[in-house]
Design a protein around this motif. Structure first.
Motif, PDB file in Angstrom:
ATOM      1  N   GLY A   1      -0.963   3.280  -3.947  1.00 16.57           N
ATOM      2  CA  GLY A   1      -1.302   2.033  -3.018  1.00 16.57           C
ATOM      3  C   GLY A   1      -0.551   0.759  -3.986  1.00 16.57           C
ATOM      4  O   GLY A   1      -1.066  -0.183  -4.573  1.00 16.57           O
TER       5      GLY A   1
ATOM      6  N   ASP B   1       1.462  -2.410  -4.336  1.00 18.19           N
ATOM      7  CA  ASP B   1       1.702  -3.626  -3.557  1.00 18.19           C
ATOM      8  C   ASP B   1       2.684  -4.569  -4.414  1.00 18.19           C
ATOM      9  O   ASP B   1       2.269  -4.859  -5.840  1.00 18.19           O
ATOM     10  CB  ASP B   1       0.418  -4.447  -3.410  1.00 18.19           C
ATOM     11  CG  ASP B   1      -0.491  -3.756  -2.424  1.00 18.19           C
ATOM     12  OD1 ASP B   1       0.231  -3.326  -1.448  1.00 18.19           O
ATOM     13  OD2 ASP B   1      -1.712  -3.645  -2.650  1.00 18.19           O
TER      14      ASP B   1
ATOM     15  N   ASP C   1       0.811  -1.372   0.113  1.00 14.39           N
ATOM     16  CA  ASP C   1      -0.007  -0.028  -0.031  1.00 14.39           C
ATOM     17  C   ASP C   1       0.998   1.226   0.068  1.00 14.39           C
ATOM     18  O   ASP C   1       0.715   2.234   0.720  1.00 14.39           O
ATOM     19  CB  ASP C   1      -0.975   0.040   1.230  1.00 14.39           C
ATOM     20  CG  ASP C   1      -2.098   1.032   1.071  1.00 14.39           C
ATOM     21  OD1 ASP C   1      -2.272   1.268  -0.032  1.00 14.39           O
ATOM     22  OD2 ASP C   1      -2.634   1.469   2.200  1.00 14.39           O
TER      23      ASP C   1
ATOM     24  N   GLY D   1       2.426   4.112   3.720  1.00 21.86           N
ATOM     25  CA  GLY D   1       2.847   2.548   3.098  1.00 21.86           C
ATOM     26  C   GLY D   1       3.770   1.812   3.854  1.00 21.86           C
ATOM     27  O   GLY D   1       4.285   2.397   4.867  1.00 21.86           O
TER      28      GLY D   1
END
Length: 374
Positions: free
Chosen positions: A24, A26, A11, A61
């Motif tokens: 975001g 990942d 994130d 994050g």
């Protein structure tokens, strides 16, 4: 390849003055893998690697390296964590030798320069590089600079090395040497992040590839899934056929530039024509003549043949002649050949226009020009 992640990103977000650049992210990097990072310009690749190397600090994050939270706030912190990058313009101390660059930071151990060069030679030999340790770094080829920078990170026991468009300035043979070095590092357990627009290289080298679009991860593909049409669709959210420019049925625009039998001391007579609104690609191996065309058209070298701008014959004997007819060159190595790093942005932007500005008494307009391009 060890399947356990050496880097985990969860994130990850980055905002610049309210503009959401990363939305975001990942992804993970496995130990001992070559991981491609793909995306259009503006997709977020550069921002992501600058966060990993601590040039930027993420807005939010989580990053973990070998399972431990990573909160570095400077490139030095990234280096200490074993994360480094090699950019198109290799970051070397050009006035120092190969050995001095390779062993930078441990010079105090080497009172005897010859001993230092012997140690550097052993390191280079171990990873298969044939570079003279006593040579000045500034005298190396672009490929040698890239590989010396890689060797430096390897010697300092980096765990993750990011390569940003590493073959952009290399010939086919030089690229093969670089690929061999990358594979050697992979065999040693290093993780390589490979950023490139050249899909054939990604398919050849990478175990996996992550594709970014508009600041998000849209897919991570295994090597066998890396297909040009599919990658194009994922990058731009349209199929390759949708990107084809339909012919609206109108007459072609006027010819903006035409050269007939253009030749130089290193270029056989070549002819080409560019219409208004055209993008004309010229490709070939390094040294095949591409650079001769650009230098002739920008007034950097002597040529024979004819040049026509909008149908009128022109003679280009200097860069100012080229600028007068609207031809400008953005050179391959912008840092060395297009910018004066000791001058301000306003001064750099104004340089091609100084004569015109001074005649008008408007040198201060440079500041306005700089603000418009910043």
């Amino acid at each position: 390849m060890d399947a356990r992640p050496i880097v985990e990103i969860r994130d990850l977000r980055e905002d610049f003055s309210g503009v959401h650049v990363l939305k975001g992210i990942d992804m993970s990097l496995a130990r001992g893998e070559i991981h491609g990072l793909l995306g259009e310009n503006g997709a977020g690749k550069s921002t992501l690697i600058k966060i990993l190397t601590c040039v930027y600090t993420a807005s939010s994050g989580d990053i973990r390296i070998e399972g431990e939270p990573f909160h570095g706030h400077s490139p030095k912190a990234a280096n200490e964590a074993g994360v480094g990058a090699v950019y198109q313009d290799a970051e070397l101390a050009w006035n120092m030798t190969v050995a001095e660059n390779l062993l930078l930071g441990s010079e105090s151990r080497w009172i005897d320069r010859r001993a230092m060069e012997r140690e550097a030679g052993r390191i280079l030999s171990r990873i298969g590089l044939d570079i003279d340790p006593a040579a000045r770094a500034g005298a190396l080829t672009a490929a040698q600079m890239q590989m010396l920078t890689l060797a430096t990170l390897f010697h300092r026991k980096f765990k993750v090395i990011i390569l940003d468009e590493p073959t952009a300035r290399l010939s086919g043979r030089e690229s093969e040497l670089l690929f061999a070095l990358i594979r050697r590092f992979k065999a040693e357990g290093l993780t390589i992040v490979y950023i490139s627009h050249r899909l054939n290289e990604v398919k050849l080298l990478c175990d996996r590839a992550t594709i970014l679009r508009d600041g998000r991860v849209v897919a991570t593909l295994a090597r066998g899934e890396i297909d040009e049409a599919e990658v194009t669709r994922l990058m731009v959210n349209r199929s390759a056929s949708d990107l084809e420019i339909a012919n609206p049925g109108f007459a072609r625009p006027d010819v903006a530039l035409e050269v007939k039998a253009l030749g130089t001391a290193k270029l056989s007579p070549t002819s080409l024509r560019v219409h208004r609104s055209d993008i004309l690609g010229i490709t070939g191996p390094i040294g095949g003549g591409m650079e001769q065309i650009e230098k002739a058209l920008s007034g950097l070298i002597a040529y024979h043949g004819e040049i026509f701008a909008e149908g009128r014959p022109m003679r280009i004997d200097s860069p100012s002649d080229a600028l007068d007819i609207g031809v400008a060159l953005i050179p391959e190595d912008r840092r060395k050949q297009a910018l004066f790093p000791n001058l301000t942005m306003a001064e750099n932007v104004a340089l091609p226009l100084l004569d015109r500005l001074s005649r008008l008494g408007m040198v201060l307009l440079a500041a306005t020009l700089a603000s418009e391009v910043s």
